[in-house]
Structure formats: structure tokens, C-alpha cells
Design a protein around this motif. Sequence first.
Motif, PDB file in Angstrom:
ATOM      1  N   PHE A  66       0.816  -1.216   0.000  1.00 18.23           N
ATOM      2  CA  PHE A  66       0.000   0.000   0.000  1.00 18.23           C
ATOM      3  C   PHE A  66       0.851   1.269   0.000  1.00 18.23           C
ATOM      4  O   PHE A  66       0.364   2.344   0.345  1.00 18.23           O
ATOM      5  N   LYS A  67       2.104   1.161  -0.408  1.00 21.32           N
ATOM      6  CA  LYS A  67       2.979   2.329  -0.480  1.00 21.32           C
ATOM      7  C   LYS A  67       3.048   2.907  -1.892  1.00 21.32           C
ATOM      8  O   LYS A  67       3.776   3.863  -2.136  1.00 21.32           O
ATOM      9  N   ILE A 119      -3.145   4.626   3.769  1.00 27.73           N
ATOM     10  CA  ILE A 119      -4.607   4.694   3.869  1.00 27.73           C
ATOM     11  C   ILE A 119      -5.198   5.215   2.565  1.00 27.73           C
ATOM     12  O   ILE A 119      -6.182   4.677   2.039  1.00 27.73           O
ATOM     13  N   GLU A 120      -4.586   6.265   2.025  1.00 22.70           N
ATOM     14  CA  GLU A 120      -5.068   6.847   0.769  1.00 22.70           C
ATOM     15  C   GLU A 120      -4.915   5.860  -0.389  1.00 22.70           C
ATOM     16  O   GLU A 120      -5.822   5.717  -1.220  1.00 22.70           O
ATOM     17  N   ASN A 121      -3.773   5.176  -0.437  1.00 22.38           N
ATOM     18  CA  ASN A 121      -3.531   4.228  -1.525  1.00 22.38           C
ATOM     19  C   ASN A 121      -4.472   3.031  -1.454  1.00 22.38           C
ATOM     20  O   ASN A 121      -4.901   2.497  -2.486  1.00 22.38           O
ATOM     21  N   LYS A 122      -4.798   2.602  -0.249  1.00 16.37           N
ATOM     22  CA  LYS A 122      -5.751   1.506  -0.091  1.00 16.37           C
ATOM     23  C   LYS A 122      -7.123   1.912  -0.621  1.00 16.37           C
ATOM     24  O   LYS A 122      -7.808   1.115  -1.282  1.00 16.37           O
ATOM     25  N   ALA A 123      -7.523   3.142  -0.343  1.00 16.03           N
ATOM     26  CA  ALA A 123      -8.815   3.639  -0.820  1.00 16.03           C
ATOM     27  C   ALA A 123      -8.851   3.689  -2.345  1.00 16.03           C
ATOM     28  O   ALA A 123      -9.857   3.316  -2.972  1.00 16.03           O
ATOM     29  N   VAL A 124      -7.751   4.137  -2.963  1.00 14.21           N
ATOM     30  CA  VAL A 124      -7.670   4.180  -4.420  1.00 14.21           C
ATOM     31  C   VAL A 124      -7.742   2.769  -4.993  1.00 14.21           C
ATOM     32  O   VAL A 124      -8.456   2.511  -5.979  1.00 14.21           O
ATOM     33  N   LEU A 125      -7.003   1.837  -4.387  1.00 13.82           N
ATOM     34  CA  LEU A 125      -7.021   0.442  -4.845  1.00 13.82           C
ATOM     35  C   LEU A 125      -8.421  -0.139  -4.752  1.00 13.82           C
ATOM     36  O   LEU A 125      -8.878  -0.838  -5.671  1.00 13.82           O
TER      37      LEU A 125
END
Length: 283
Positions: free
Chosen positions: A165-166, A204-210
Motif C-alpha cells: 500500500f505504499k 490509507i489513501e492508496n488503499k482507498a484508491v485500490l
Amino acid sequence: MIKRILLPTDFSANSNNAIHYATQLYKEEECQFFIFHSCYVPGYAKSNLLSLDNVDQTLIAAKAEAEKKMEALKTQPPFNAKNTNHTFEYLIEIGDLTDNLKEIIKSKDIALVLMGTRGETDSKHLILGSNAVVTMEKIRGCPVLAIPGHIKFKVAAEIVFPTSFKTTYKETELAALLEISKLANAAIRVLYIQKDIDFSKLQIENKAVLNQILAPTTFTHHKLYNQNLHNGVRSFVQSRDSGMIAFVNKKHNFFGSIFSNPMVKDLGNNTNVPILALHNLEH
């Protein structure tokens, strides 16, 4: 739109198996398959083949043998099957496999390379052969799906997608993952090997985008604790009998740490599932 898929072959049982896998996976899709053999003769490069004076009997014999094997291949399934969705084009090029693949991907607008993980010249003890590893690492023009020789096509129940998630993923980078998930009716299992106690704001932001990108599919999130990356992926896949692993190929980072030696041998010899190498477009 016709899907254009490149299928490298060295005429081994493993590469033939990958060809069958491709035609079954895309059975209901309109596809143009390019069956490609890279004929490598030590000491020769395309730059040296500008005149007949530079072509000796070794090269002539090698190409003639490749053409003979290609003609024999055309008479076998699936090439003689009556699937009106599929057309085949046969290519033989002299030179380095990676260089030839890059040229064909560009000139033929290839969407996917699908190949066997161990060729005729690779060690019998190594499931991920050298050509498969080099192709997954070096080919950036499109995704690469590598199929172990003993894996016959079957509908995969799930595809494991490890991530830290980075990275902020883009829809175009994961398009092949979503497509194969749809074709195989396979759920995507997002796997995080937890090292940090809490997610950073970026994670957290990248998880939401994924999650937004994966929304058209069926997917779930999973965590493993206190394991190194390759052992964690391997144990997760084995415990669930997962049907495929998908990685985003971030050079010298997440994917690189998996497929650099000795992890190639360890993961390859203990996982035994197809591996889909996607690409980080920033590289």
C-alpha cells in the motif's frame, strides 16, 4: 476490440502448455495470437545480418530447424481447433529473446505476453526458468503471465495480489488483473504482510484508491504478521490453494525483492501457480 496476445515458444512441452492455457483462458474472447520463436545463435546479432556474407551454415540450419518445428506445431491443437474467435500468426526472428519481444510488442500492439515458466534449456529443478524471469523483469511494454508447465487450465478460484500500500496504483496498471479476474470469475485477495503497527496516511489513501479500482471485481483484504515477504506469499497461496499470484513490477522495490535471486528459486519451486507481472507506469 481484438485482443492481441504474444505466445513465445521454444517448442517444449512447457511452452505448448502455456499456449493451451492462453486459448482456454480467452476461449470466449476475440483474440489474435502471435506464436513466436526467438532463434538465438551465439555470436550473431541483427546488426551483423545485413548481408548474406555474414550468414553461415550454422544460422541457416538453426532457422531451418525452427521453421520445421513451427510447421509441425501448426498441425497440433489448438491451432487446428474450430474456434472462430481465434486467429494465429506465426513468427520466427533471429537474435536475443528480450530484444525481439520488445520489438514485437511495439510493432504488433501486444496487450499481453503469456509464456511457460520453464523452457527446454532450463534446469528441471527450477520451475521459474531463466527466460521467464528475464521476461517478467525486462518487458515493460505490457503485462507478462507465466504458466508453470504442469499447470493445466482450470478456473482459478482466486488471485492473490500482495501489496505494501505504499504505491498509488492506476487503473491502466491493473487492467490485466481485472480482466483475468473477470475471465476466470476469480476473486482478488489483496494480501498485506504487516510490518508497521499502523498505516501511514499515504497507505490509507492508496488503499482507498485500490479499492475503487477493484470495485468492479470481487475482492477481499487479508493480513499476515511476522513473516518475510516471500514466505508469507507462499504460505498464503498454499494454504488457500490459490490459482494465481499477481504483482506490480516495481523495479528494485517490491516486485524486485521477490524475483531477485535467491527468491526466484524459492518462490518458484514452492508456489507452483501462474504468476502475472504487471507494471508500474512510473518506470
